[in-house]
Design a protein around this motif. Structure first.
Motif: not given
Length: 270
Positions: A43-52, A241-253
């Motif tokens: 389930y955690e990998f789903n954040s990399l797919f486009p769209g919600p 997320p509603s787009d293809t980007e997801t925030e990672v940790g505190g460094d905003q990668t």
């Protein structure tokens, strides 16, 4: 009975909780093979797919995080006398290693691989049911029948991918979902059969409701589209997320997934 090995590949997520518990007992207690291989979406990998995307297929009853899958696997070991190691299939992008594999895998090994129960007399197996995908049988189905199957499949797929109506300000009826007709035409298995005008006529003739301008299909929201069937913890049910980007940790990668066209995504979910 005893057997050497059993594989359950992308299978358990299609089962309701009570059915999964019966499958566990049948596989690990009655059949008790030496090795059991289980894979299921991460389930955690789903954040990399486009769209919600809530779930990867409309028939999925749950999709587990790595922690949830590993807890289930360890519970099976404790109950039935197995050991387990965890692995996965499908590496994430280098900058997104934190999400884990696309699909997660568990390899169970019996603690007593040579133990056998007293064999039952005669054939212990019987055919319970048989299902053949009808839309693959080109000789017995008309093009309209094939289209009906494809449209039903795609609508259910898109209902899973749509944001909840409660999250859309422009939808007055929160019990309905609006799907653009143009999105249906993005699936080549539909667009090869009809053009967009013929598709509109087909939908109306088959009892589907369209908006006044005939640009959107209106379909009821299933209960399954609104929740995750109680399988996830609070962390697992966060809105994607509603787009293809997801925030990672505190460094905003930021991690960006490759685009997936609609028709290929349908093949992927199958």
């Amino acid at each position: 009975m005893g057997c050497d090995a059993i594989s359950m590949v992308e299978f358990i997520e299609h089962l309701y909780p009570d059915t999964l518990r019966r499958v566990e007992e049948t596989v690990f207690s009655r059949l008790y093979p030496s090795i059991v291989v289980v894979t299921t979406p991460n389930y955690e990998f789903n954040s990399l797919f486009p769209g919600p995307i809530r779930f990867r297929h409309y028939d999925h009853k749950f999709e587990w995080t790595r922690g949830e899958f590993q807890k289930w696997g360890q519970d099976v070991c404790d109950k039935y006398g197995y050991t387990v190691c965890f692995d996965g299939i499908g590496n994430p992008p280098p900058e997104c290693q934190h999400v884990g594999f696309c699909s997660q895998a568990a390899i169970f090994c019996s603690s007593s691989p040579h133990r056998l129960k007293e064999e039952s007399e005669g054939n212990v197996y019987s055919l319970v049911a048989e299902s053949v995908f009808p839309h693959k049988d080109k000789e017995t189905l008309s093009s309209d029948e094939i289209l009906k199957l494809e449209v039903s499949y795609v609508i259910n797929l898109l209902k899973r991918a749509q944001p909840s109506p409660r999250e859309q300000d422009d939808i007055e009826d929160v019990d309905q979902i609006h799907i653009p007709i143009s999105r249906l035409m993005n699936f080549t298995r539909i667009s090869k059969l009809v053009n967009i005008e013929s598709l509109r006529m087909f939908l109306v003739d088959n009892g589907y409701q369209l908006t006044e301008d005939q640009s959107n299909l209106i379909t009821p929201m299933d209960d399954e589209c609104e929740d995750h069937d109680g399988w996830h913890s609070d962390e697992g049910t966060e809105k994607l997320p509603s787009d293809t980007e997801t925030e990672v940790g505190g460094d905003q990668t930021l991690c960006t997934a490759p685009a997936i066209d609609s028709d290929n995504s349908a093949e992927l979910w199958e």
